[in-house]
Write a protein that holds these residues in place. Sequence first.
Motif, PDB file in Angstrom:
ATOM      1  N   PHE A  19      14.391 -34.549 -54.797  1.00 18.29           N
ATOM      2  CA  PHE A  19      15.047 -35.248 -55.920  1.00 18.29           C
ATOM      3  C   PHE A  19      16.328 -35.956 -55.524  1.00 18.29           C
ATOM      4  CE2 PHE A  19      12.597 -31.868 -57.940  1.00 18.29           C
ATOM      5  CZ  PHE A  19      11.861 -32.602 -58.844  1.00 18.29           C
ATOM      6  N   LEU A  22      16.942 -39.289 -56.847  1.00 17.98           N
ATOM      7  CA  LEU A  22      17.253 -39.378 -58.267  1.00 17.98           C
ATOM      8  C   LEU A  22      18.703 -39.012 -58.552  1.00 17.98           C
ATOM      9  CD1 LEU A  22      15.323 -39.712 -60.901  1.00 17.98           C
ATOM     10  CD2 LEU A  22      16.159 -37.413 -61.272  1.00 17.98           C
ATOM     11  N   TRP A  23      19.113 -37.836 -58.052  1.00 15.24           N
ATOM     12  CA  TRP A  23      20.408 -37.374 -58.553  1.00 15.24           C
ATOM     13  C   TRP A  23      21.597 -37.988 -57.836  1.00 15.24           C
ATOM     14  CZ3 TRP A  23      23.748 -34.604 -55.511  1.00 15.24           C
ATOM     15  CH2 TRP A  23      23.224 -33.866 -54.446  1.00 15.24           C
ATOM     16  N   LEU A  26      22.214 -41.303 -59.521  1.00 18.31           N
ATOM     17  CA  LEU A  26      22.608 -41.047 -60.912  1.00 18.31           C
ATOM     18  C   LEU A  26      24.058 -40.588 -61.007  1.00 18.31           C
ATOM     19  CD1 LEU A  26      19.832 -39.249 -62.979  1.00 18.31           C
ATOM     20  CD2 LEU A  26      20.976 -41.408 -63.382  1.00 18.31           C
ATOM     21  N   VAL A  27      24.461 -39.694 -60.088  1.00 19.54           N
ATOM     22  CA  VAL A  27      25.839 -39.201 -60.133  1.00 19.54           C
ATOM     23  C   VAL A  27      26.816 -40.347 -59.842  1.00 19.54           C
ATOM     24  CG1 VAL A  27      27.490 -37.726 -58.957  1.00 19.54           C
ATOM     25  CG2 VAL A  27      25.289 -36.819 -59.611  1.00 19.54           C
ATOM     26  N   LEU A  29      26.294 -43.508 -60.456  1.00 20.44           N
ATOM     27  CA  LEU A  29      26.298 -44.381 -61.633  1.00 20.44           C
ATOM     28  C   LEU A  29      27.193 -43.801 -62.719  1.00 20.44           C
ATOM     29  CD1 LEU A  29      25.130 -46.867 -62.964  1.00 20.44           C
ATOM     30  CD2 LEU A  29      23.194 -45.518 -63.719  1.00 20.44           C
ATOM     31  N   MET A  30      27.101 -42.481 -62.923  1.00 22.12           N
ATOM     32  CA  MET A  30      27.922 -41.867 -63.961  1.00 22.12           C
ATOM     33  C   MET A  30      29.401 -41.908 -63.596  1.00 22.12           C
ATOM     34  SD  MET A  30      25.492 -38.831 -65.124  1.00 22.12           S
ATOM     35  CE  MET A  30      26.232 -38.037 -66.457  1.00 22.12           C
ATOM     36  N   ILE A  33      30.571 -45.390 -64.395  1.00 19.16           N
ATOM     37  CA  ILE A  33      30.665 -45.729 -65.819  1.00 19.16           C
ATOM     38  C   ILE A  33      31.831 -45.000 -66.486  1.00 19.16           C
ATOM     39  CG2 ILE A  33      29.496 -45.483 -68.022  1.00 19.16           C
ATOM     40  CD1 ILE A  33      26.903 -45.973 -66.723  1.00 19.16           C
ATOM     41  N   ILE A  83      29.839 -35.541 -52.781  1.00 22.23           N
ATOM     42  CA  ILE A  83      28.412 -35.508 -53.128  1.00 22.23           C
ATOM     43  C   ILE A  83      27.585 -36.048 -51.965  1.00 22.23           C
ATOM     44  CG2 ILE A  83      26.694 -36.515 -54.665  1.00 22.23           C
ATOM     45  CD1 ILE A  83      28.289 -34.540 -56.114  1.00 22.23           C
TER      46      ILE A  83
END
Lengths: 258, 68
Positions: A19, A22-23, A26-27, A29-30, A33, A83
């Motif tokens: 995954f 995916l993560w 995503l992290v 992107l968050m 934002i 990360i």
Amino acid sequence: MRQFLLFFRKEMLEMGRSFKWLWVPLVFLMLGIMQPVVTRFMPVILESSGNMPKGMTITIDPPSGMEVMAQTLGQFNSVGLMILVLSIMTLISGERQSGVSQMIFAKPVSYLSYAAAKWAIMLSLVTASFVLGYAGAWYYTVQMIGSVETAAALKAALLYMLWLWFTGSLTLFMSSLMNSAAGIAFVSLGAAILLSMASTWLPRYAYSPGFLPEISVQWLQASEKPTGDLGAAILCLMCMIFFFMIAAYQVKIRKSNV
Amino acid sequence: MDTINSSIPWSLIMPIIVLQLILAVVGLVSLYKAEAIRGPKWLWVIIILCGNILGSVAYFIIGRKDAS
């Protein structure tokens, strides 16, 4: 080349199964934002946080779009970097410890293409995550805060991506040298933090890759554009090639743990 | 409270909530399917549900055992 593609496909599959595809994006992107959103609603957040005396007013000058972009890079440089290092730290050492690399090298396969596939998957993960996060931050900043200067923001993104590439290469290099995952993460994160801290007290002509995050922030904020970016970028690329060579050699001489 | 609610552009906030939900759901699904993890499963369920982004990320980094 065929071997490289095979290894690359294998790494892709593995990253998908764990995954990571995916993560990690995503992290990022968050993270991207959140910064403009939190900045925009700072007055509302402070107001509703409660424990303030009645009648007290706080006036915060609304920051410019470029300032918020620079703050986003700061977020990437703390949480994002961590990360990133944590997600790729066992890329080489994990296979060595579980015995997978021993099985792979039982056949006459090229060490260079093995290491190159590791590097390629790391670079694609880093690039995809950063581009997604930066694009998200850009869109939200334009929507909520104010305009962003296109040329400066693109140049800052390019320089900052080089820095992330450098940290990723450093992590893979450590992964080829050491076995303990915690040790790899500790050394690579520590080295990255030391390098970027050193940029405040080293002279500019030292061209350390640690200058890159600072230079990209300056490209976003400062009125006078910084110098020394070309030297730092070239040295950064040279370091990456150096790390790659040593890691490929390490893969060759240390096939297994035993 | 009404003034706060009306001053927030929900169309721009929604993506953050949706992203967090995706991350939590993927974490829970992979937790459900996983055979070997570090620590008890019910603990990870709580961490993923209560820990926002960091909870899911912590599960993906520390909890999953198939590092390679």
